[in-house]
Design an enzyme around this catalytic site. Structure first.
Site, mmCIF file in Angstrom:
data_model
loop_
_atom_site.group_PDB
_atom_site.id
_atom_site.type_symbol
_atom_site.label_atom_id
_atom_site.label_comp_id
_atom_site.label_asym_id
_atom_site.label_seq_id
_atom_site.Cartn_x
_atom_site.Cartn_y
_atom_site.Cartn_z
ATOM 1 C CD GLU A 50 39.775 7.284 44.913
ATOM 2 O OE1 GLU A 50 39.918 6.779 43.784
ATOM 3 O OE2 GLU A 50 39.756 8.519 45.102
ATOM 4 C CG PHE A 112 32.018 19.068 42.479
ATOM 5 C CD1 PHE A 112 32.041 18.620 41.165
ATOM 6 C CD2 PHE A 112 33.198 19.076 43.208
ATOM 7 C CE1 PHE A 112 33.230 18.193 40.586
ATOM 8 C CE2 PHE A 112 34.390 18.649 42.629
ATOM 9 C CZ PHE A 112 34.408 18.202 41.317
ATOM 10 C CD GLN A 113 35.061 15.229 43.553
ATOM 11 O OE1 GLN A 113 35.420 15.487 44.693
ATOM 12 N NE2 GLN A 113 35.898 14.833 42.607
ATOM 13 C CE LYS A 162 35.192 21.478 52.986
ATOM 14 N NZ LYS A 162 35.171 22.486 51.926
ATOM 15 C CG MET A 479 39.858 -19.476 34.376
ATOM 16 S SD MET A 479 40.560 -21.144 34.458
ATOM 17 C CE MET A 479 41.287 -21.142 36.093
#
Lengths: 590, 172
Positions: A50, A112-113, A162, A479
């Site tokens: 993502e 969940f999630q 959802k 760096m």
């Protein structure tokens, strides 16, 4: 006719002119993906992570000037995209991110999630919405695009549970948006603009300090007119590169921590700083108390909070850069005459002296190790005619790209400035390539940062995004190593990458093309071969590992006190444990 | 220096966390914050007591204005205003102390709003100094519980019309 939330989502995106969606599915957004699967107007680019989706949306937005759009699932999908949101927020990138959410009945139940998407994204978005009712969905999406693309642009998150994506509602798309707490100021205050014009007329040592805001506002033409009319030198911020032609005689290049000598000296000794669409970041100001000690400051910015946040401003002008510059140019056109040129002759003599005293420099031996600057310089010279889009990651290679790749136009420079996100470059380049399939898109990366989003190579192959990656491979977080050399007595705590993968084989494993530059004499041939390939390419360039990026203003230092080369004691230190690129190469292929 | 900032916001969920998050994220002080709906139920009024030098206060006002759910920001220190805070104090009172407690209530024009055989619950309104003072006097009797509202404030009507200065800070 009633539509499902998922159908409404797609209809809204079409109305906003969205052609490309960077997305990764999950349980709660399946209805949306299922509906996307059954239409042809919006291309779905399936990313591998993502964060990649988020940076691709950013790259798309920076290259097109339109909002980039991504879609992620709840929970880990959301937490993964946070880095991209924070990056877009710091760099004012217009972006709309849609996240899935557990059904409204389960919100707050540790389902969940489940994650608190609104709470997580609040400090790194311009605004965010939780849509609890499908009847509000269309209006919310309209507002999201409006907020993301107007005023000072930024990322907006829309969280869709959802059940909302599955429920049905009558679809009507609003024509306009009115938000009583959100009215960006576009017109600058006329009196202030007049004051600015007068100050410009009187200034003996003026300097234009321009940033990314000029690009977002589409004010490059107006800036060019202002600079040429008044013959004022132009310093660009990292984000501003490209808003003014890099090869223009008035261009001083980039200013700040790794800016050019003349850009920083001109800032320090100027009597009038004209800041346009820039925000006086600490990488530009250095030590605030000694920043531009002799200068009056004009600051044009659409975001009032940018003004007087870090430094005091004499003439603040809140407004859109393009609108303000037009008005300013109109006043100046009537008043500018030959006198300013005479008035500023000593200033230009001084600037030319600075330019000649300390130009950007490096030393490339004929058969010595490849210098990273040489790679960027040749890449620039070989590709400039094709007007490429250039993305970078973050670190030394980014600064060398900023110094040596002199962009002529805006919307060609994709870099992570504010947040400094390693792993930004490759997916951002892919986002730009998705918008412009036939353009040349380059990604200049380091061997450390490219590994932060390497997985997106699979996306580049599947979605046919032939980005050309040039890895300046020094075997270090360069760096970090530079700072350790300069400020930590050369103790390389966790900056030596040890074993890096064989990038040529890695490219091939994904189905891309891998090339390696073995010696400096091969550089041109390999780069040309890469540019002629129609697939994604990784060009691995093992470079001299101890090259440091100069000029450099140490953090908190003063702008006119630049380090211009390795201090003598450092030169000695490096010589004692020198690793040649061949050694690194052996490590790579072992 | 202490400033009282009056903020009119959208009356919807999450707005308080946006405002509170702005203060915590940018390291601004909040001494007190009170919030309640206005006459128009679609809006809420926040009164924020904060402190900082001129530049910080300017940033606070600008950053609040930048929040999309914020409709109006007024730095009340730029005008004349009146402010009040309410405290509810539950005091432990043995027989001998009950008369003393009532005397203190009387002096401060406070009210006893609840009473049990062993306690008085006292309500007092005023500026913070007055509330500090009554707390100091009640302390020897034994304070069981103390809640304070934080300050609310409103600008006075100007005696003659003057240009309100707040927008100047907010915009240019």
């Amino acid at each position: 006719m009633k539509l499902t939330g998922a159908e409404i989502f797609i209809e809204c995106l079409k109305r906003e002119g969205v052609k490309t969606l960077f997305a990764l599915p999950g349980g709660v957004v399946l209805k949306i993906f299922d509906t996307l699967h059954q239409q042809k107007d919006i291309e779905v680019i399936l990313t591998r992570h993502e964060q990649g989706a988020g940076h691709m949306a950013e790259g798309y937005a920076k290259a097109t000037g339109k909002a980039g759009v991504c879609l992620v699932t709840s929970g880990p999908g959301m937490t993964n995209v946070i880095t991209a949101l924070a990056d877009a927020y710091m760099d004012s990138v217009p972006m709309v991110c849609f996240s899935g959410q557990v059904p409204t009945s389960l919100i707050g139940n540790d389902a969940f999630q489940e994650a608190d998407n609104i709470g997580l994204s609040r400090p790194c978005t311009k605004y965010n919405f939780l849509v609890k009712d499908v009847n509000d969905l269309a209006a919310t999406i309209k507002e999201a695009f409006y907020i993301a693309t107007t005023g000072r642009p930024g990322p907006v998150l829309v969280d869709i549970p959802k059940d909302v994506s599955m429920a049905k509602a009558e679809f009507t798309y609003p024509n306009s948006v009115s938000i009583r707490g959100y009215n960006p100021t576009y017109e600058g205050n006329k009196w202030q603009i007049k004051q600015a014009a007068e100050a410009i007329m009187k200034a003996k040592k003026p300097i234009l300090y321009v940033g990314g805001g000029v690009g977002f506002s589409g004010a490059s033409q107006e800036l060019l007119e202002l600079a040429e009319m008044t013959q004022i030198p132009v310093d660009m911020t990292l984000m501003g590169l490209g808003v003014f032609p890099g090869e223009h005689p008035l261009s001083m290049g980039m200013l700040g921590m790794h800016g050019t000598y003349e850009a920083n000296m001109a800032m320090h000794y100027s009597d009038l700083v004209i800041a346009i669409g820039a925000r006086f970041d600490d990488r530009v100001t250095g030590k605030v108390s000694e920043f531009c000690p002799h200068a009056k400051v004009i600051h044009v910015d659409i975001d009032p909070t940018s003004i007087r946040k870090n430094i005091n401003v004499d003439i603040p002008i809140v407004g859109d850069c393009k609108t303000v510059l037009r008005e300013l140019n109109q006043i100046l056109r009537a008043t500018v005459n030959g006198e300013q040129k005479d008035l500023r002759k000593p200033w230009w003599d001084q600037i030319h002296e600075w330019q000649q005293a300390h130009p950007l420099t490096y030393h490339q031996e004929q058969d010595g190790p490849i210098k990273p600057q040489q790679v960027v310089k040749r890449l620039y010279e070989l590709t400039r005619d094709r007007d490429p889009i250039v993305a970078t990651d973050v670190g030394q290679h980014q600064m060398w790209a900023a110094q040596y790749f002199k962009l002529a136009k805006p919307n060609r420079w994709l870099t992570s400035g504010g947040l400094g996100t390693m792993g930004f470059g490759f997916p951002a380049a892919m986002g730009a390539q998705a918008a412009f399939r036939n353009r040349l898109v380059l990604c200049i990366a380091g061997d450390g940062s490219i590994q932060m989003n390497m997985q997106e190579m699979a996306t580049a192959i599947i979605s046919k995004l032939p980005v050309k990656i040039i890895i300046l491979n020094n075997g270090f977080h360069g760096m970090v190593r530079q700072w350790q050399d300069l400020f930590y007595e050369g103790r390389y705590a966790s900056s030596d990458l040890g074993t890096t993968p064989d990038f040529v084989k890695l490219a091939e494993a994904y189905g891309a093309v891998g090339l390696r530059v073995k010696k400096v004499g091969d550089l041109d041939a390999v780069l040309k071969e890469a540019m002629a390939t129609d697939k994604p390419v990784i060009v691995d360039v093992p470079t001299y590992p101890y090259e440091n990026c100069y000029p450099m203003i140490p953090a908190g230092g003063c702008n006119h006190e630049m380090l211009l080369e390795d201090p003598p004691e450092l030169k000695k230190q490096v010589g004692s444990e020198k690793v040649t690129p061949e050694d690194k190469d052996t490590v790579l292929t072992a | 220096m202490e400033h009282i900032i009056s903020v009119t916001v959208e009356n919807k969920f999450g707005v308080l966390s946006r405002v509170a998050g702005l203060f915590s994220g940018r390291g601004f002080n909040i001494e007190s914050l009170s919030v309640a709906p206005t006459l128009d139920p679609s809006m809420s009024q926040m009164t924020i007591v904060t402190s900082g030098d001129e530049r910080i206060i300017e940033q606070i006002v600008k950053q609040l204005n930048k929040l999309i759910d914020v409709i109006k920001v007024v730095d009340l220190n730029e005008t004349e205003f009146v402010s009040r805070e309410t405290a509810i104090i539950k005091v432990h009172t043995k027989d001998a102390d009950r008369a003393e407690a009532l005397r203190i209530v009387d002096i401060f024009r406070a009210n006893v709003i609840d009473s049990t055989p062993s306690t008085y619950t006292i309500e007092v309104s005023g500026d913070p100094k007055k509330i500090e003072a009554i707390i100091n006097l009640l302390q020897p009797l034994g304070i069981k519980d103390l809640v304070r509202t934080g300050r609310v404030a409103v600008a006075r009507e100007p005696a003659r019309p003057v240009a309100v200065q707040t927008k100047k800070v907010a915009r240019d």
